[in-house]
Design a protein around this motif. Sequence first.
Motif, PDB file in Angstrom:
ATOM      1  N   TYR A 157       7.985 -16.126   7.765  1.00  0.00           N
ATOM      2  CA  TYR A 157       6.859 -15.309   7.340  1.00  0.00           C
ATOM      3  C   TYR A 157       6.743 -15.387   5.824  1.00  0.00           C
ATOM      4  CZ  TYR A 157       6.486 -12.875  11.874  1.00  0.00           C
ATOM      5  OH  TYR A 157       6.299 -12.555  13.200  1.00  0.00           O
ATOM      6  N   GLN A 204       5.000 -13.205   2.466  1.00  0.00           N
ATOM      7  CA  GLN A 204       4.428 -11.925   2.059  1.00  0.00           C
ATOM      8  C   GLN A 204       4.005 -12.001   0.598  1.00  0.00           C
ATOM      9  OE1 GLN A 204       7.105  -8.491   1.990  1.00  0.00           O
ATOM     10  NE2 GLN A 204       5.431  -7.158   2.643  1.00  0.00           N
ATOM     11  N   GLY A 217       2.032  -6.724  -2.262  1.00  0.00           N
ATOM     12  CA  GLY A 217       1.162  -5.680  -1.744  1.00  0.00           C
ATOM     13  C   GLY A 217       0.519  -5.973  -0.408  1.00  0.00           C
ATOM     14  N   GLN A 218       0.968  -7.018   0.260  1.00  0.00           N
ATOM     15  CA  GLN A 218       0.381  -7.411   1.541  1.00  0.00           C
ATOM     16  C   GLN A 218       1.416  -7.315   2.660  1.00  0.00           C
ATOM     17  OE1 GLN A 218      -2.973  -8.294   1.712  1.00  0.00           O
ATOM     18  NE2 GLN A 218      -2.995  -7.724  -0.451  1.00  0.00           N
ATOM     19  N   GLY A 219       0.905  -7.459   3.869  1.00  0.00           N
ATOM     20  CA  GLY A 219       1.808  -7.537   5.009  1.00  0.00           C
ATOM     21  C   GLY A 219       2.381  -8.927   5.156  1.00  0.00           C
ATOM     22  N   LEU A 220       3.074  -9.158   6.247  1.00  0.00           N
ATOM     23  CA  LEU A 220       3.704 -10.442   6.503  1.00  0.00           C
ATOM     24  C   LEU A 220       2.767 -11.336   7.301  1.00  0.00           C
ATOM     25  CD1 LEU A 220       6.161  -8.504   5.893  1.00  0.00           C
ATOM     26  CD2 LEU A 220       7.508 -10.072   7.283  1.00  0.00           C
TER      27      LEU A 220
END
Lengths: 114, 116
Positions: free
Chosen positions: B36, B38, B41-44
Amino acid sequence: DAMVIQNPRYQVTQFGKPVTLSCSQTLNHNVMYWYQQKSSQAPKLLFHYYDKDFNNEADTPDNFQSRRPNTSFCFLDIRSPGLGDAAMYLCATKSDIPNNQPQHFGDGTRLSIL
Amino acid sequence: AQSVTQPDIHITVSEGASLELRCNYSYGATPYLFWYVQSPGQGLQLLLKYFSGDTLVQGIKGFEAEFKRSQSSFNLRKPSVHWSDAAEYFCAVVPWKKTSYDKVIFGPGTSLSVIP
């Protein structure tokens, strides 16, 4: 196109004041997860729902609760936030059919405690 | 103990250079393997996954990863890094289970910086 939506993106609350974070999904996935992620660390699983069955991790503080009123929505309730609860909270979903599907993550809610 | 390790906490590469991020796991059977990414400030976001079959898997954004059973490794590679690749990279493992849901074990992450 967002499939896992977390609201709000940023949440500020006061020490000890209850706060609720929300997650919704358009994927119709039956498994939903809540993670806590602190700066420069990997996400830490708090709990997950398999359909309506709630599964708590052994080390998740009692201060953290969750609700899943239907397939699409899941909520994270922090009853009395402490300074140590400031973190990014990530919601993820997954279909268990087939079993090898990856988790889909939302963009997270960053929680600050004053 | 069962674990996922990413030996490099932080890597800096020049734009256009090649990249390899290391991941090792310690499970008896071959688990499901993921990478993953990232951004701040974001998701995966899922880059790629391996379950079985061809040990070289292709992912999004020009990334690939190679599963090596003998080394219990699943290293991520990209031939030419772009400045937009600067992010945190997590290797993740799902130990094979008979239950229909699973727990993802994340590595500690590798932070990638790209020099223009």
